[in-house]
Design a protein around this motif. Structure first.
Motif, mmCIF file in Angstrom:
data_model
loop_
_atom_site.group_PDB
_atom_site.id
_atom_site.type_symbol
_atom_site.label_atom_id
_atom_site.label_comp_id
_atom_site.label_asym_id
_atom_site.label_seq_id
_atom_site.Cartn_x
_atom_site.Cartn_y
_atom_site.Cartn_z
ATOM 1 N N SER A 119 0.616 -1.144 -0.198
ATOM 2 C CA SER A 119 0.118 -0.080 0.013
ATOM 3 C C SER A 119 0.863 1.117 -0.086
ATOM 4 C CB SER A 119 -0.762 0.079 1.295
ATOM 5 O OG SER A 119 -2.093 -1.121 1.314
ATOM 6 N N LEU A 120 2.109 1.023 0.857
ATOM 7 C CA LEU A 120 2.880 2.291 0.866
ATOM 8 C C LEU A 120 3.569 2.660 -0.757
ATOM 9 C CD1 LEU A 120 4.409 2.025 4.333
ATOM 10 C CD2 LEU A 120 2.938 3.821 3.631
ATOM 11 N N LEU A 123 1.164 4.195 -2.839
ATOM 12 C CA LEU A 123 1.003 5.676 -2.402
ATOM 13 C C LEU A 123 1.997 6.364 -2.895
ATOM 14 C CD1 LEU A 123 -0.494 7.867 -0.647
ATOM 15 C CD2 LEU A 123 0.825 7.310 1.291
ATOM 16 N N HIS A 124 3.240 6.008 -2.816
ATOM 17 C CA HIS A 124 4.556 6.531 -2.913
ATOM 18 C C HIS A 124 4.509 6.971 -4.541
ATOM 19 C CE1 HIS A 124 8.554 8.096 -3.499
ATOM 20 N NE2 HIS A 124 8.895 6.984 -4.297
ATOM 21 N N ALA A 126 1.817 6.806 -6.534
ATOM 22 C CA ALA A 126 0.601 7.800 -6.962
ATOM 23 C C ALA A 126 0.675 9.092 -6.443
ATOM 24 C CB ALA A 126 -0.581 7.268 -6.294
ATOM 25 N N ALA A 127 1.399 9.180 -5.190
ATOM 26 C CA ALA A 127 1.392 10.675 -4.659
ATOM 27 C C ALA A 127 2.641 10.736 -3.837
ATOM 28 C CB ALA A 127 0.215 10.798 -3.618
ATOM 29 N N ALA A 130 3.160 12.677 -0.412
ATOM 30 C CA ALA A 130 2.079 12.448 0.402
ATOM 31 C C ALA A 130 2.919 12.634 1.855
ATOM 32 C CB ALA A 130 1.674 11.021 0.497
ATOM 33 N N THR A 134 -0.868 10.974 5.793
ATOM 34 C CA THR A 134 -1.351 10.011 4.891
ATOM 35 C C THR A 134 -0.876 8.587 4.732
ATOM 36 O OG1 THR A 134 -2.013 11.984 3.311
ATOM 37 C CG2 THR A 134 -1.802 9.670 2.194
ATOM 38 N N GLU A 135 0.308 8.633 4.980
ATOM 39 C CA GLU A 135 1.242 7.238 5.290
ATOM 40 C C GLU A 135 0.605 6.518 6.150
ATOM 41 O OE1 GLU A 135 5.418 8.903 3.201
ATOM 42 O OE2 GLU A 135 5.309 8.471 5.213
ATOM 43 N N VAL A 138 -2.540 5.165 5.354
ATOM 44 C CA VAL A 138 -2.681 3.908 4.584
ATOM 45 C C VAL A 138 -2.095 2.608 5.179
ATOM 46 C CG1 VAL A 138 -1.164 3.216 2.666
ATOM 47 C CG2 VAL A 138 -2.197 5.476 2.287
#
Length: 179
Positions: A119-120, A123-124, A126-127, A130, A134-135, A138
């Protein structure tokens, strides 16, 4: 008011049966008290360990980056998580099979690590900018996603010896093969 005829059992009126939104959970809990108790304990342990893990993550994140901070926090909390689940969720108080339970708990931790690490990673990509908040969100969502599988593994693999028993088996008692 209860009514009965010779061919029908006694039935309570609708106001006394607990119909409505909470009727199903109450009925389920009364039919599955041991599982309900284990789920309550698991939820308490999850809240405690998530709070500790997030604190460790937030402290290590600036030094090691998000993936290493996540891995270190999960590894450190894994032993605590397994021990608290032994005691709170499954009622195991003795030290018998402690090392085995901890080793298996580390395998279960790998599930959470793969969910949160993946998931991280997403996220990294995609954004990339962040925030740590937010981290953390997630990571919590990744832990929630893995929680059902984690509970099933704890109940049916790691602590299967107590699934049908009232407490842990003593050292000299065999563990049933069908549990």
């Amino acid at each position: 008011m209860a009514t009965a005829t010779p061919s029908q059992p006694v039935t309570a009126d609708a106001s006394a049966t607990g119909r409505g939104y909470f009727a199903l959970p109450a009925a389920w809990v009364s039919r599955n008290p041991k599982l309900a108790s284990q789920l309550r304990g698991f939820a308490v342990v999850a809240i405690i360990c998530t709070a500790i893990s997030m604190t460790i993550f937030a402290g290590l994140r600036p030094l090691y980056g998000m993936q290493w901070a996540n891995a270190i926090s999960l590894v450190l909390c894994s032993v605590l998580n397994t021990e608290l689940n032994r005691r709170i969720s499954f009622g195991i108080r003795d030290r018998h099979l402690w090392w085995r339970d901890q080793r298996r708990g580390l395998w279960v931790m790998l599930l959470a690590l793969s969910m949160t690490g993946g998931s991280l990673w997403v996220l990294h990509h995609a954004a990339p900018e962040a925030s740590i908040v937010t981290e953390l969100a997630v990571i919590v969502l990744g832990n929630v996603a893995s929680a059902i599988t984690r509970f099933v593994l704890l109940r049916y693999w790691i602590f299967r010896r107590v699934r049908h028993a009232g407490a842990a088996h003593p050292k000299d008692a065999p563990v049933p093969a069908h549990s």
